[in-house]
Design an enzyme around this catalytic site. Structure first.
Site, PDB file in Angstrom:
ATOM      1  N   SER A  58       0.870  -1.401   0.033  1.00  0.00           N
ATOM      2  CA  SER A  58      -0.301  -0.090   0.214  1.00  0.00           C
ATOM      3  C   SER A  58       0.913   1.301  -0.086  1.00  0.00           C
ATOM      4  CB  SER A  58      -1.028   0.017   1.278  1.00  0.00           C
ATOM      5  OG  SER A  58      -0.155   0.196   2.361  1.00  0.00           O
ATOM      6  N   HIS A  59       0.450   2.233  -0.207  1.00  0.00           N
ATOM      7  CA  HIS A  59       1.018   3.771  -0.292  1.00  0.00           C
ATOM      8  C   HIS A  59       1.570   3.873   1.135  1.00  0.00           C
ATOM      9  CE1 HIS A  59       1.099   7.949   0.240  1.00  0.00           C
ATOM     10  NE2 HIS A  59       1.647   8.018  -0.818  1.00  0.00           N
ATOM     11  N   SER A  60       0.720   3.955   2.097  1.00  0.00           N
ATOM     12  CA  SER A  60       1.458   4.064   3.181  1.00  0.00           C
ATOM     13  C   SER A  60       2.518   3.253   3.709  1.00  0.00           C
ATOM     14  CB  SER A  60       0.277   3.819   4.433  1.00  0.00           C
ATOM     15  OG  SER A  60      -0.980   4.079   4.274  1.00  0.00           O
TER      16      SER A  60
END
Length: 107
Positions: A58-60
């Site tokens: 994920s981006h995070s």
């Protein structure tokens, strides 16, 4: 949750529903439902990241690893459990988030 970037940190949780540069985050642990590229401007000032949705890709998780910010992603029910002002410890290797002290309820 899933440990996304190793490191153990303790600090005050700041829960945000959207990126907001007016909220002081220096030395805090950012708590969010999910992030996208618009959140990156906040990352340099935080010392930890906890996100309700997300995976290792994920981006995070990716940005936290790139910036060396201890992070835990994919924490079910996170947004109902943590509140701004709670003192928390996160272990980004083990994927653990521990509430050390609850914030005083608003008057």
């Amino acid at each position: 949750g899933l440990g996304a970037c190793p490191g153990v940190v303790e600090g005050k949780a700041v829960v945000l529903l959207e990126p907001d540069v007016s909220v002081p985050l220096e030395g805090c642990i950012l708590v969010a439902k999910q992030t996208d590229p618009g959140w990156v401007i906040l990352f340099p000032s935080i010392k930890g990241l906890v996100v309700e949705r997300g995976s290792m890709l994920s981006h995070s998780a990716i940005v936290a690893r790139e910036m060396g910010i201890p992070a835990v992603v994919g924490v079910p029910g996170l947004m109902n459990q943590l509140h701004t002002g709670d003192r928390v410890r996160l272990d980004g290797a083990k994927g653990l988030v521990e509430i050390l002290a609850r914030a005083a309820p608003p008057v």
